[in-house]
Scaffold this motif. Structure first.
Motif, PDB file in Angstrom:
ATOM      1  N   GLU A 270       3.818  25.210  73.754  1.00 21.98           N
ATOM      2  CA  GLU A 270       4.479  24.216  74.636  1.00 21.98           C
ATOM      3  C   GLU A 270       3.867  22.824  74.662  1.00 21.98           C
ATOM      4  OE1 GLU A 270       5.032  21.462  77.562  1.00 21.98           O
ATOM      5  OE2 GLU A 270       3.193  22.275  77.480  1.00 21.98           O
ATOM      6  N   MET A 271       4.757  21.770  74.096  1.00 25.53           N
ATOM      7  CA  MET A 271       4.333  20.383  73.629  1.00 25.53           C
ATOM      8  C   MET A 271       4.832  19.425  74.458  1.00 25.53           C
ATOM      9  SD  MET A 271       2.123  20.237  71.327  1.00 25.53           S
ATOM     10  CE  MET A 271       1.242  21.499  70.468  1.00 25.53           C
ATOM     11  N   GLY A 272       5.256  19.811  75.728  1.00 23.18           N
ATOM     12  CA  GLY A 272       5.783  18.817  76.919  1.00 23.18           C
ATOM     13  C   GLY A 272       7.371  18.877  76.820  1.00 23.18           C
ATOM     14  N   SER A 273       7.900  19.520  75.808  1.00 25.58           N
ATOM     15  CA  SER A 273       9.577  19.858  76.093  1.00 25.58           C
ATOM     16  C   SER A 273       9.684  20.892  76.639  1.00 25.58           C
ATOM     17  CB  SER A 273      10.103  19.758  74.682  1.00 25.58           C
ATOM     18  OG  SER A 273      11.270  20.159  74.451  1.00 25.58           O
ATOM     19  N   ASP A 274      11.068  21.175  77.013  1.00 30.09           N
ATOM     20  CA  ASP A 274      11.723  22.371  77.682  1.00 30.09           C
ATOM     21  C   ASP A 274      11.969  23.328  76.486  1.00 30.09           C
ATOM     22  OD1 ASP A 274      13.694  20.877  76.695  1.00 30.09           O
ATOM     23  OD2 ASP A 274      14.705  21.098  78.534  1.00 30.09           O
ATOM     24  N   HIS A 275      11.900  22.774  75.265  1.00 29.15           N
ATOM     25  CA  HIS A 275      12.218  23.754  74.111  1.00 29.15           C
ATOM     26  C   HIS A 275      10.881  23.936  73.480  1.00 29.15           C
ATOM     27  CE1 HIS A 275      16.601  23.477  73.625  1.00 29.15           C
ATOM     28  NE2 HIS A 275      16.354  22.412  74.491  1.00 29.15           N
ATOM     29  N   ARG A 276      10.863  24.955  72.700  1.00 29.52           N
ATOM     30  CA  ARG A 276       9.758  25.288  71.893  1.00 29.52           C
ATOM     31  C   ARG A 276      10.330  25.117  70.335  1.00 29.52           C
ATOM     32  NH1 ARG A 276       5.759  28.164  74.617  1.00 29.52           N
ATOM     33  NH2 ARG A 276       5.853  27.823  76.491  1.00 29.52           N
ATOM     34  N   SER A 277       9.206  24.684  69.348  1.00 27.97           N
ATOM     35  CA  SER A 277       9.839  24.535  68.067  1.00 27.97           C
ATOM     36  C   SER A 277       9.951  25.921  67.317  1.00 27.97           C
ATOM     37  CB  SER A 277       8.692  23.841  67.228  1.00 27.97           C
ATOM     38  OG  SER A 277       7.678  24.477  67.023  1.00 27.97           O
ATOM     39  N   VAL A 278      10.951  25.787  66.217  1.00 26.87           N
ATOM     40  CA  VAL A 278      10.951  27.091  65.366  1.00 26.87           C
ATOM     41  C   VAL A 278      10.801  26.759  64.133  1.00 26.87           C
ATOM     42  CG1 VAL A 278      12.859  28.869  64.552  1.00 26.87           C
ATOM     43  CG2 VAL A 278      12.771  28.073  66.975  1.00 26.87           C
ATOM     44  N   THR A 279       9.922  27.515  63.389  1.00 24.50           N
ATOM     45  CA  THR A 279       9.496  27.277  62.104  1.00 24.50           C
ATOM     46  C   THR A 279       9.641  28.554  61.203  1.00 24.50           C
ATOM     47  OG1 THR A 279       7.649  25.564  62.727  1.00 24.50           O
ATOM     48  CG2 THR A 279       7.560  26.527  60.390  1.00 24.50           C
ATOM     49  N   ALA A 280      10.205  28.300  60.234  1.00 23.42           N
ATOM     50  CA  ALA A 280      10.768  29.459  59.535  1.00 23.42           C
ATOM     51  C   ALA A 280      10.340  29.526  57.965  1.00 23.42           C
ATOM     52  CB  ALA A 280      12.285  29.623  59.488  1.00 23.42           C
TER      53      ALA A 280
ATOM     54  N   TRP B  85      13.955  28.112  74.804  1.00 21.76           N
ATOM     55  CA  TRP B  85      14.010  27.384  75.856  1.00 21.76           C
ATOM     56  C   TRP B  85      13.993  27.895  77.395  1.00 21.76           C
ATOM     57  CZ3 TRP B  85      17.395  27.257  80.049  1.00 21.76           C
ATOM     58  CH2 TRP B  85      17.759  26.128  80.526  1.00 21.76           C
ATOM     59  N   GLY B  86      13.328  27.141  78.331  1.00 22.76           N
ATOM     60  CA  GLY B  86      13.139  27.290  79.486  1.00 22.76           C
ATOM     61  C   GLY B  86      12.035  28.584  79.622  1.00 22.76           C
ATOM     62  N   LEU B  87      11.096  28.287  79.037  1.00 22.69           N
ATOM     63  CA  LEU B  87      10.086  29.561  79.027  1.00 22.69           C
ATOM     64  C   LEU B  87       9.338  29.539  80.251  1.00 22.69           C
ATOM     65  CD1 LEU B  87      10.698  29.676  75.892  1.00 22.69           C
ATOM     66  CD2 LEU B  87       8.170  30.411  75.749  1.00 22.69           C
ATOM     67  N   LYS B  88       9.351  28.413  81.104  1.00 18.04           N
ATOM     68  CA  LYS B  88       8.893  28.644  82.424  1.00 18.04           C
ATOM     69  C   LYS B  88       9.919  28.871  83.396  1.00 18.04           C
ATOM     70  CE  LYS B  88       5.284  25.018  81.406  1.00 18.04           C
ATOM     71  NZ  LYS B  88       4.742  23.486  81.544  1.00 18.04           N
ATOM     72  N   LEU B  89      11.103  29.161  83.111  1.00 17.53           N
ATOM     73  CA  LEU B  89      12.224  29.338  83.997  1.00 17.53           C
ATOM     74  C   LEU B  89      12.469  31.122  84.063  1.00 17.53           C
ATOM     75  CD1 LEU B  89      14.425  26.547  83.409  1.00 17.53           C
ATOM     76  CD2 LEU B  89      12.976  26.684  85.126  1.00 17.53           C
ATOM     77  N   PRO B  90      13.055  31.570  85.075  1.00 14.34           N
ATOM     78  CA  PRO B  90      13.391  32.953  84.810  1.00 14.34           C
ATOM     79  C   PRO B  90      14.720  33.238  83.906  1.00 14.34           C
ATOM     80  CG  PRO B  90      14.350  32.136  86.840  1.00 14.34           C
ATOM     81  CD  PRO B  90      13.308  31.181  86.404  1.00 14.34           C
TER      82      PRO B  90
END
Length: 324
Positions: A310-320, A281-286
């Motif tokens: 990055e897909m327009g969300s402030d989160h990234r998906s997690v695939t396991a 979350w927040g990969l564009k934030l410090p």
């Protein structure tokens, strides 16, 4: 020659009352304090809020250590080095929590969790990303009525689904191709936030899947309800003797008090070959932090964990990729 002493300089408001070095030491002290205050999260929600930023504290400690060495502040070097090692060992504890194993053919289960964000306008790219992942179980969060039409390709692809999209930022939708025995929506906290429970069959073995999204702990009441929901999820998982997978945006880092309560009550673990500390979350934030997770119980382990683009969300998906 007059014997009178020269008049003392009058204090000027323009003169700094503290040196640059002293100012840096004050900032260093405040930065290091957060390291230790964050370790007292069980005593108050504000302290637990400080616990989430271990990655930032690690970087701050490294910079403060460099400053202390240049300034030759022995006490600061010692305190900073201890703080740096403290943060490093907390993070390293989640670097590898399972051993690498060679999965048997056909035994791997792929699971995806993705907070698509209510205000995300890039619906097409986000859904294409989910389709491309080709997970056996998908859990999407923050899906509201604006997402209803965009989710149609997932309804076509997956034979089983549970959708709760009338809860604003806490809407949830789960899709699976595994045989579905039963499904249930549980609501937690005073706000009645939905979580999805799926009773599945995985290669002849019962599997319980839990998708959840607690409220962010950004105030006294929110933090109490956040902790309560995590504890309730833990109690539910703890009563299940078989295999359990719990996924979602937990609004909790691996090292915070809320996550400790969840794992303690449930027996759920990260049990992952790959690190679980990289931010989601927040990969564009410090202040980027890892709060989207896949937890397992009952002999399951994550042999692979991938953070999406990055897909327009402030989160990234997690695939396991999960194996027994």
């Amino acid at each position: 020659m007059s014997e009178d002493a020269p008049p003392a300089d009058k204090p000027s408001l323009l003169k700094p009352s503290i040196s640059f070095g002293g100012f840096c030491e004050v900032i260093a002290f405040l930065s290091l304090s957060c390291t230790w205050l964050g370790s007292l999260g069980r005593h108050h929600w504000t302290l637990d809020l400080l616990s989430h930023f271990r990655l930032q504290y690690l970087v701050a400690c490294a910079l403060v250590l460099l400053f202390a060495l240049i300034r030759r502040r022995t006490w600061l070097v010692i305190v900073t080095l201890i703080s740096l090692l403290w943060n490093a060992q907390i993070i390293h504890a989640f670097h590898q929590t399972a051993e690498k194993a060679e999965p048997k053919a056909g035994k791997t289960l792929r699971v995806m969790t993705f907070n698509v964000m209510t205000g995300n306008e890039n619906h097409v790219a986000a859904i294409e990303h989910v389709l491309k992942a080709d997970a056996d179980i998908v859990c999407l969060l923050e899906v509201d009525e604006t997402w209803r039409l965009s989710l149609e390709p997932l309804r076509v692809k997956y034979p089983h689904r549970v959708e709760e999209m009338n809860d604003g930022n806490f809407g949830i939708a789960c899709y699976t191709r595994l045989p579905l025995k039963s499904s249930e929506v549980r609501r937690f906290t005073i706000w009645g936030l939905p979580s999805v429970l799926l009773n599945l069959d995985h290669l002849g073995v019962p599997l319980t899947f839990i998708g959840t999204h607690p409220m962010p702990p950004m105030g006294g009441l929110s933090a109490r309800e956040w902790r309560s929901q995590l504890a309730e999820i833990g109690i539910i998982a703890g009563t299940i003797e078989g295999e359990v997978i719990a996924v979602g945006d937990f609004n909790a880092t691996p090292w915070c008090e809320g996550m400790r309560l969840l794992c303690e009550k449930s027996g759920l673990q990260f049990r992952c070959v790959d690190p679980v500390w990289p931010p989601t979350w927040g990969l564009k934030l410090p202040m980027m932090i890892p709060i989207d997770h896949v937890l397992v119980k009952g002999g399951l382990s994550l042999q692979k964990r991938v953070i999406g683009p990055e897909m327009g969300s402030d989160h990234r998906s997690v695939t396991a990729e999960i194996t027994r």
